[in-house]
Scaffold this active site. Structure first.
Site, PDB file in Angstrom:
ATOM      1  CE1 TYR A 138      34.509  39.249  44.367  1.00 41.96           C
ATOM      2  CE2 TYR A 138      32.137  39.357  44.535  1.00 41.96           C
ATOM      3  CZ  TYR A 138      33.292  39.486  43.784  1.00 41.96           C
ATOM      4  OH  TYR A 138      33.214  39.857  42.476  1.00 41.96           O
ATOM      5  CE  LYS A 188      41.833  29.990  33.441  1.00 46.22           C
ATOM      6  NZ  LYS A 188      41.704  30.079  31.980  1.00 46.22           N
ATOM      7  CG  ASP A 221      39.418  30.910  29.750  1.00 46.13           C
ATOM      8  OD1 ASP A 221      38.725  29.990  30.225  1.00 46.13           O
ATOM      9  OD2 ASP A 221      40.612  30.746  29.430  1.00 46.13           O
ATOM     10  CG  ASP A 245      30.100  40.235  40.741  1.00 45.47           C
ATOM     11  OD1 ASP A 245      29.098  40.771  40.222  1.00 45.47           O
ATOM     12  OD2 ASP A 245      30.864  40.837  41.514  1.00 45.47           O
ATOM     13  CG  ASP A 249      27.333  42.970  35.949  1.00 44.14           C
ATOM     14  OD1 ASP A 249      26.301  42.541  36.509  1.00 44.14           O
ATOM     15  OD2 ASP A 249      27.954  43.971  36.350  1.00 44.14           O
TER      16      ASP A 249
END
Ligand code: NAD
Length: 356
Positions: A138, A188, A221, A245, A249
């Site tokens: 970001y 990852k 994942d 993030d 959620d």
């Protein structure tokens, strides 16, 4: 005297922070609080042409804690990136050096049937996400959208240095020590160099400083599947800005509604407290927003910035009791639901009952 700055922001941000104000007012009897309120996000753009003025930023730096509502909405979506409401949010987090975002995702027993997951899977779920907040993709440079050879090309940069990873890892391990003593770090590392560094540094911090805490590494994942499959086995989840993030959620869905999820952003200076949800333009102005996420965020503010854990517990228990008594807003109930204002009043009534 403790200073709290309230920045309601836009749409339902203003509705839910109004309910927090009632709770703050109640506790002003027992502790000295100086309150101020200012414009932020779209509301600030409308008056000052920018989402975060220097004056408001100075006030935020001077306060002990900042309580935010939410920002954004279609009215400001077409503005250039640097002038959007969300830019104010990112700048505030960066300037306050709030590098760790804390998001508890606890299933209240009274709401266990509101989730799409089975009760047997959800029972006992109490996850605490620690998300890196001021680095990663970001903020990484270079970032651009441009034309190259007649085609539009865009790029962002996922970059971390070892200090940024180590400091947020320490926050996660410290919190785990006060909970069930387990950290699950997401990355990852099988594909991205930056994520291999993430895994290496988290492992080193663990080996050198937190050997007593259990550490598990999961690829993002796989983690996205595991939090749905076995949510109650997680304690603290540690993740970078982007993965954190998204996973927080996903965890929101476990708790029944975005309207239930509080957050805190802490770091080198004072803390920022805000509900996880956005400004919900689809329901704004109807007085039906759920104020619980905002009120629980205020509870975190009392705990992490004002060191008043007893008030924080009272707020959480007041919310829990209100839910146990069957009170619901529209997002978590079907019939005879309360308005945002009524829910705020009911929670305050139960806080008062529990404190006497
Ligand atoms: P949102 O969180 O605002 O809403 C998503 C859905 O959840 C909507 O259907 C909404 O009605 C519902 N919802 C959210 N909060 C609720 C509450 N307290 N009570 C009941 N229902 C609730 O996300 P969005 O629709 O993707 O974004 C709307 C705007 O908010 C956008 O401009 C976005 O950029 C902004 N946003 C801001 C923040 C922030 O300020 N931290 C976070 C996310 C989104």
């Amino acid at each position: 005297m403790k200073k709290i700055l309230i920045l309601p922001g836009d749409r339902i941000g203003q509705e839910v922070t109004n309910e927090c104000l009632k709770v703050i007012d109640y506790f002003r009897k027992s502790c000295e609080i100086e309150l101020s309120e200012d414009l932020f996000g779209g509301a600030s753009i409308d008056v000052h042409g920018e989402p975060l003025t220097k004056n408001v930023l100075d006030k935020a730096l001077d306060a002990d804690a900042v309580l935010l509502g939410a920002v954004g909405g279609p009215k400001w979506e077409k503005l250039e990136h640097n002038l959007k409401p969300e830019k104010g949010l990112l700048t505030l987090r960066k300037e306050l050096e709030a590098f760790a975002n804390l998001r508890p995702g606890k299933v209240f027993p009274a709401l266990i049937n509101s989730s799409t997951l089975k009760k047997s899977v959800l029972q006992g779920t109490d996850i605490f996400v620690v998300r890196e907040l001021t680095g990663g993709i970001y903020f990484g440079e270079p970032r651009y959208m441009k034309e190259v050879g007649g085609k539009r090309v865009a790029a962002n940069n996922l970059i971390y240095n070892e200090d940024e990873i180590a400091r947020v890892a320490r926050v996660a391990f410290e919190i785990a020590r006060k909970r069930k003593n387990k950290v699950t770090s997401l990355d990852k590392a099988n594909v991205l160099e930056v994520m291999q560094l993430w895994r290496d540094v988290v492992t080193e911090v663990h080996e050198n400083e937190f050997k007593d805490v259990e550490l598990e590494h999961l690829y993002i994942d796989n983690a996205a599947m595991q939090v749905i499959k076995r949510p109650s086995t997680f304690d603290v989840i540690l993740a970078g800005n982007l993965f954190g993030d998204i996973i927080s959620d996903e965890i929101a869905e476990l708790t029944g509604s975005l309207g239930m999820l509080p957050s805190a952003s802490i770091g080198n200076k004072n803390g920022i407290y805000e509900p996880v949800h956005g400004s919900a333009p689809d329901i704004a102005g109807q007085n039906i927003a759920n104020p619980i996420a905002a009120i629980l965020s205020l509870g975190m503010l009392f705990k992490y910035s004002l060191n008043l854990g007893n008030i924080s517990d009272l707020i959480e228990n007041g919310v829990s009791e209100t839910l146990n008594l069957g009170f619901r807003t529209k997002d978590i109930g079907n019939e005879n639901t309360l308005t945002c204002t009524e829910m705020g009043d009911e929670i305050l009534k139960n806080i008062d009952k529990l404190s006497s």
